[in-house]
Design a protein around this motif. Structure first.
Motif, PDB file in Angstrom:
ATOM      1  N   MET A 224       2.999  -0.962   4.195  1.00 47.65           N
ATOM      2  CA  MET A 224       2.432   0.300   3.733  1.00 47.65           C
ATOM      3  C   MET A 224       3.490   1.376   3.866  1.00 47.65           C
ATOM      4  O   MET A 224       4.197   1.451   4.871  1.00 47.65           O
ATOM      5  CB  MET A 224       1.206   0.672   4.573  1.00 47.65           C
ATOM      6  CG  MET A 224       0.565   1.986   4.195  1.00 47.65           C
ATOM      7  SD  MET A 224      -0.947   2.265   5.161  1.00 47.65           S
ATOM      8  CE  MET A 224      -1.511   3.809   4.458  1.00 47.65           C
TER       9      MET A 224
ATOM     10  N   ILE B  21      -8.413  -2.639   1.674  1.00 47.02           N
ATOM     11  CA  ILE B  21      -7.218  -2.409   2.485  1.00 47.02           C
ATOM     12  C   ILE B  21      -7.528  -1.861   3.877  1.00 47.02           C
ATOM     13  O   ILE B  21      -6.617  -1.685   4.688  1.00 47.02           O
ATOM     14  CB  ILE B  21      -6.224  -1.475   1.761  1.00 47.02           C
ATOM     15  CG1 ILE B  21      -6.859  -0.125   1.458  1.00 47.02           C
ATOM     16  CG2 ILE B  21      -5.696  -2.142   0.501  1.00 47.02           C
ATOM     17  CD1 ILE B  21      -5.904   0.886   0.853  1.00 47.02           C
ATOM     18  N   SER B  22      -8.802  -1.641   4.177  1.00 45.67           N
ATOM     19  CA  SER B  22      -9.176  -1.143   5.508  1.00 45.67           C
ATOM     20  C   SER B  22      -9.430  -2.294   6.484  1.00 45.67           C
ATOM     21  O   SER B  22      -9.823  -2.060   7.617  1.00 45.67           O
ATOM     22  CB  SER B  22     -10.420  -0.252   5.421  1.00 45.67           C
ATOM     23  OG  SER B  22     -11.564  -1.017   5.112  1.00 45.67           O
TER      24      SER B  22
ATOM     25  N   HIS C   3      -7.465   3.439  -4.573  1.00 45.12           N
ATOM     26  CA  HIS C   3      -8.549   3.509  -3.598  1.00 45.12           C
ATOM     27  C   HIS C   3      -8.833   4.976  -3.298  1.00 45.12           C
ATOM     28  O   HIS C   3      -7.906   5.765  -3.099  1.00 45.12           O
ATOM     29  CB  HIS C   3      -8.164   2.796  -2.299  1.00 45.12           C
ATOM     30  CG  HIS C   3      -7.804   1.362  -2.486  1.00 45.12           C
ATOM     31  ND1 HIS C   3      -8.745   0.361  -2.520  1.00 45.12           N
ATOM     32  CD2 HIS C   3      -6.602   0.751  -2.664  1.00 45.12           C
ATOM     33  CE1 HIS C   3      -8.138  -0.810  -2.694  1.00 45.12           C
ATOM     34  NE2 HIS C   3      -6.836  -0.588  -2.786  1.00 45.12           N
TER      35      HIS C   3
ATOM     36  N   THR D  79      -1.186  -7.880   3.309  1.00 44.31           N
ATOM     37  CA  THR D  79      -0.257  -6.984   2.638  1.00 44.31           C
ATOM     38  C   THR D  79       1.127  -7.130   3.251  1.00 44.31           C
ATOM     39  O   THR D  79       1.262  -7.544   4.402  1.00 44.31           O
ATOM     40  CB  THR D  79      -0.742  -5.518   2.722  1.00 44.31           C
ATOM     41  OG1 THR D  79       0.206  -4.681   2.084  1.00 44.31           O
ATOM     42  CG2 THR D  79      -0.931  -5.063   4.144  1.00 44.31           C
TER      43      THR D  79
ATOM     44  N   LEU E 172      -9.159   6.849   4.614  1.00 41.49           N
ATOM     45  CA  LEU E 172      -8.571   5.548   4.285  1.00 41.49           C
ATOM     46  C   LEU E 172      -7.073   5.495   4.573  1.00 41.49           C
ATOM     47  O   LEU E 172      -6.566   4.436   4.942  1.00 41.49           O
ATOM     48  CB  LEU E 172      -8.853   5.175   2.826  1.00 41.49           C
ATOM     49  CG  LEU E 172      -8.454   3.767   2.418  1.00 41.49           C
ATOM     50  CD1 LEU E 172      -9.086   2.703   3.320  1.00 41.49           C
ATOM     51  CD2 LEU E 172      -8.811   3.518   0.959  1.00 41.49           C
TER      52      LEU E 172
ATOM     53  N   ARG F  53      -6.872   4.936   8.348  1.00 40.64           N
ATOM     54  CA  ARG F  53      -7.480   3.634   8.673  1.00 40.64           C
ATOM     55  C   ARG F  53      -6.582   2.489   8.220  1.00 40.64           C
ATOM     56  O   ARG F  53      -6.329   1.543   8.980  1.00 40.64           O
ATOM     57  CB  ARG F  53      -8.868   3.503   8.029  1.00 40.64           C
ATOM     58  CG  ARG F  53      -9.498   2.122   8.141  1.00 40.64           C
ATOM     59  CD  ARG F  53      -9.707   1.672   9.571  1.00 40.64           C
ATOM     60  NE  ARG F  53     -10.142   0.278   9.598  1.00 40.64           N
ATOM     61  CZ  ARG F  53     -10.090  -0.501  10.662  1.00 40.64           C
ATOM     62  NH1 ARG F  53      -9.644  -0.036  11.820  1.00 40.64           N
ATOM     63  NH2 ARG F  53     -10.488  -1.749  10.595  1.00 40.64           N
ATOM     64  N   ALA F  54      -6.075   2.557   6.997  1.00 43.71           N
ATOM     65  CA  ALA F  54      -5.193   1.490   6.504  1.00 43.71           C
ATOM     66  C   ALA F  54      -3.931   1.414   7.359  1.00 43.71           C
ATOM     67  O   ALA F  54      -3.459   0.322   7.687  1.00 43.71           O
ATOM     68  CB  ALA F  54      -4.851   1.726   5.032  1.00 43.71           C
TER      69      ALA F  54
ATOM     70  N   ILE G 257       0.864  -1.179   0.000  1.00 40.86           N
ATOM     71  CA  ILE G 257       0.000   0.000   0.000  1.00 40.86           C
ATOM     72  C   ILE G 257       0.899   1.228   0.000  1.00 40.86           C
ATOM     73  O   ILE G 257       1.835   1.315   0.807  1.00 40.86           O
ATOM     74  CB  ILE G 257      -0.920   0.018   1.238  1.00 40.86           C
ATOM     75  CG1 ILE G 257      -1.794  -1.233   1.295  1.00 40.86           C
ATOM     76  CG2 ILE G 257      -1.775   1.291   1.250  1.00 40.86           C
ATOM     77  CD1 ILE G 257      -2.494  -1.425   2.637  1.00 40.86           C
TER      78      ILE G 257
ATOM     79  N   HIS H 199      -1.116  -0.758  -4.256  1.00 41.92           N
ATOM     80  CA  HIS H 199      -2.424  -0.196  -3.917  1.00 41.92           C
ATOM     81  C   HIS H 199      -2.196   1.242  -3.496  1.00 41.92           C
ATOM     82  O   HIS H 199      -1.517   1.500  -2.486  1.00 41.92           O
ATOM     83  CB  HIS H 199      -3.083  -0.987  -2.779  1.00 41.92           C
ATOM     84  CG  HIS H 199      -3.541  -2.334  -3.206  1.00 41.92           C
ATOM     85  ND1 HIS H 199      -4.874  -2.626  -3.406  1.00 41.92           N
ATOM     86  CD2 HIS H 199      -2.846  -3.459  -3.507  1.00 41.92           C
ATOM     87  CE1 HIS H 199      -4.976  -3.881  -3.805  1.00 41.92           C
ATOM     88  NE2 HIS H 199      -3.767  -4.409  -3.875  1.00 41.92           N
TER      89      HIS H 199
END
Length: 190
Positions: free
Chosen positions: A82, A72-73, A63, A79, A103, A106-107, A5, A33
């Motif tokens: 990030m 991804i949340s 996203h 994954t 997001l 959150r991710a 991510i 992502h």
């Protein structure tokens, strides 16, 4: 297939997230992502003259930053890490204080709770006490604080040399070794 991510927020330095995406496009076993914040898109337009669509085309999956229900949340989305490049102080503060209101935060919260790699290329100077405390909090939670600090021992000839070295160090941290953008230190005698 490794899944990474990448979030680009509104701090200066959108070239770091962009270069990371460009390099990862060349790695066969990585799926990217992207979360591009509104401020990140504005900054990329200003700094790189890249519009939102052009930037999003560098990722395998994109996203929307308000899509709190994106794949991804959830911790069930596997994954390999990030990277927030660049990471604004607003984003840093939100993550450090558990404010998962978009997001990106959150991710990042999910990455931390699942004990996966969260790498923050924080961009601000000078730093105030709140910035330092937020970085300490996140480091204690397992995040990796990786400001893009130039390495002059590589004797850079261009901005690209500096950017590539910083992004290469992020790739090292993600254990992506099949691309090498880092001038490795050989010692003074070399």
């Amino acid at each position: 297939m490794r899944k990474i991510i990448i979030a680009i927020t509104g701090a200066t330095g959108s070239i770091y997230g962009t270069r990371l995406l460009e390099i990862l496009q060349t790695v066969d076993d990585v799926e990217t992502h992207l979360i591009l914040s509104n401020a990140g898109a504005l900054t990329a337009q200003y700094e790189l003259n890249m519009d939102k669509q052009e930037l999003m085309s560098l990722a395998d999956v994109t996203h929307h930053p308000k899509d709190i229900g994106a794949s991804i949340s959830s911790g069930s989305f596997i994954t390999d890490g990030m990277v927030i490049a660049p990471c604004s102080m607003k984003t840093l503060g939100s993550i450090a204080n558990g404010i998962a209101d978009n997001l990106v935060s959150r991710a990042a919260d999910v990455i931390l709770k699942e004990r996966r790699k969260l790498i923050l290329m924080v961009r601000e100077t000078p730093l105030n006490l709140v910035h330092l405390r937020n970085m300490t909090t996140l480091s204690e939670m397992g995040a990796i604080i990786a400001p893009p600090v130039p390495a002059f021992y590589i004797q850079p000839k261009s901005i690209d040399d500096i950017v590539n070295h910083s992004v290469g160090r992020i790739l090292d941290t993600l254990d992506i070794s099949n691309v090498d953008y880092v001038a490795r230190w050989q010692g003074l005698s070399k």
